[in-house]
Design an enzyme around this catalytic site. Structure first.
Site, PDB file in Angstrom:
ATOM      1  N   SER A 127       0.833  -1.206   0.000  1.00 17.94           N
ATOM      2  CA  SER A 127       0.000   0.000   0.000  1.00 17.94           C
ATOM      3  C   SER A 127       0.863   1.249   0.000  1.00 17.94           C
ATOM      4  CB  SER A 127      -0.902   0.009   1.244  1.00 17.94           C
ATOM      5  OG  SER A 127      -1.513   1.268   1.431  1.00 17.94           O
ATOM      6  N   TYR A 152      -2.392  -0.253  10.074  1.00 16.74           N
ATOM      7  CA  TYR A 152      -2.613  -0.815   8.733  1.00 16.74           C
ATOM      8  C   TYR A 152      -1.336  -0.706   7.907  1.00 16.74           C
ATOM      9  CZ  TYR A 152      -4.104  -1.044   3.873  1.00 16.74           C
ATOM     10  OH  TYR A 152      -4.202  -1.358   2.531  1.00 16.74           O
TER      11      TYR A 152
END
Length: 333
Positions: A127, A152
């Site tokens: 990501s 995350y």
């Protein structure tokens, strides 16, 4: 070939699996169909896959060690596209263990499956969140990513480190893709395109942070899938000249790429595109920057473009029309 696509009911996973199925490959899709957002949308995505004879849906949690190991042993996948994960930056603040189970333990089961079953190439989702506090733009794969600002992001950075260890120890070719902002039909309901479209069509106000002056690297889903399918044919080999200064390459068969649009769009422009597609102006609540947010993010995609000869081409106004038309149809408006 025989593929495993994890996150097969997710936004990117379903679109990737459909392309592979359409090209005639044998595709197994794995997803736990959890309720992070409405599972009805996940079932909607699967409606295009389940009737296909060369698609096989497996409903299973990635953290199920025995189940995933048995699946790998029985099916002997040639390639794995690991897109399944617990998504959402903000949710990771409230439910941290879901991210450890889904993203860390889940990736570990995939790595072990690849290790024991001679998978020829593992492609996995990282990501743009891993860039964290990095102040330099555009973000390049050679930049330092040691300062994540969410759990995350930390789990995604962990995935890259775990993949490198397995590439080094077991000679497994792995490619990590750092996704930037992906949008398009059947996109996630917790993302800006859906939230803005829903509010505008209902006549409700939208929250616009930093007065709409933020910039994001919005990339249409078809361009993302094209990048994935091209890079899965570029199997990494060891770089004997690597000196350790570039974290995106290695003396192991390991590679990291940004996958985005390399064309930052101001949030105000994105909202204008939605307004035009909806045929309705938005009522805006202008708010200051959110804590922990950044003004501008976008991808340096030179490495991916060189490796695949592909560069995203869908214009933001064209892509938004496709999303809004899909949204109206899905909601039967």
């Amino acid at each position: 070939m025989k593929y495993l696509v994890t996150g097969s009911a997710g936004f990117i996973g379903a679109a990737t699996a459909k392309r592979l199925v359409d090209e005639g490959h044998d595709v197994f899709g794995l997803d736990n169909l959890n309720s992070y957002y409405d599972p009805a949308l996940k079932h909607h995505r699967l409606e295009k896959l389940l009737p296909c004879e060369n698609y096989h849906q497996v409903t299973m949690d990635l953290a199920d060690r025995e189940g995933v190991a048995k699946l790998f042993a029985n099916e002997k996948f040639q390639r794995v596209i690991h897109l399944g994960a617990q998504a959402g930056v903000r949710h990771s603040i409230n439910a941290p263990f879901e991210y450890i189970d889904g993203n860390v333990v889940g990736t570990m089961t995939i790595l072990e499956g690849c290790r024991h079953n001679n998978v020829e190439h593992l492609i996995y989702a990282s990501s743009s969140s891993v860039y964290g506090m990095n102040p330099k733009v555009p973000f390049a794969e050679s930049d330092n990513v040691d300062h994540p600002v969410s759990l995350y992001a930390a789990t995604k950075k962990s995935n890259e480190l775990m993949a490198h260890a397995y590439s080094n120890l077991y000679d497994i070719p792995t490619t990590g893709l750092r996704f930037f902002t992906v949008y398009g039909p059947a996109g996630r309901p917790d993302m800006a395109p859906w939230l803005f479209t829903e509010a505008i069509l209902k006549g409700e106000p939208i929250k616009v942070f930093n007065k709409g002056k933020m910039q994001r690297d919005f990339t249409y889903i078809d361009d993302i899938v094209e990048g994935i399918l091209r890079i899965q044919n570029v199997i990494p080999t060891p770089n004997p000249d690597d000196e350790g200064s570039n974290p995106s390459t290695s003396r192991a068969p390991y590679r990291i790429y940004n996958i985005g649009n390399n064309n930052p769009v101001e949030l105000a422009t994105f909202i204008d595109a939605i307004e035009q597609a909806c045929g309705k102006k938005a009522e805006k609540i202008l708010l200051p920057m959110q804590a922990g947010d950044v003004v501008r993010t976008y991808a340096d995609i030179d490495a991916l473009t060189k490796a695949t000869q592909h560069k995203p081409a869908v214009d933001i106004y064209d892509g938004v029309v496709q999303f809004v038309n899909w949204y109206k149809d899905y909601k039967q408006l």
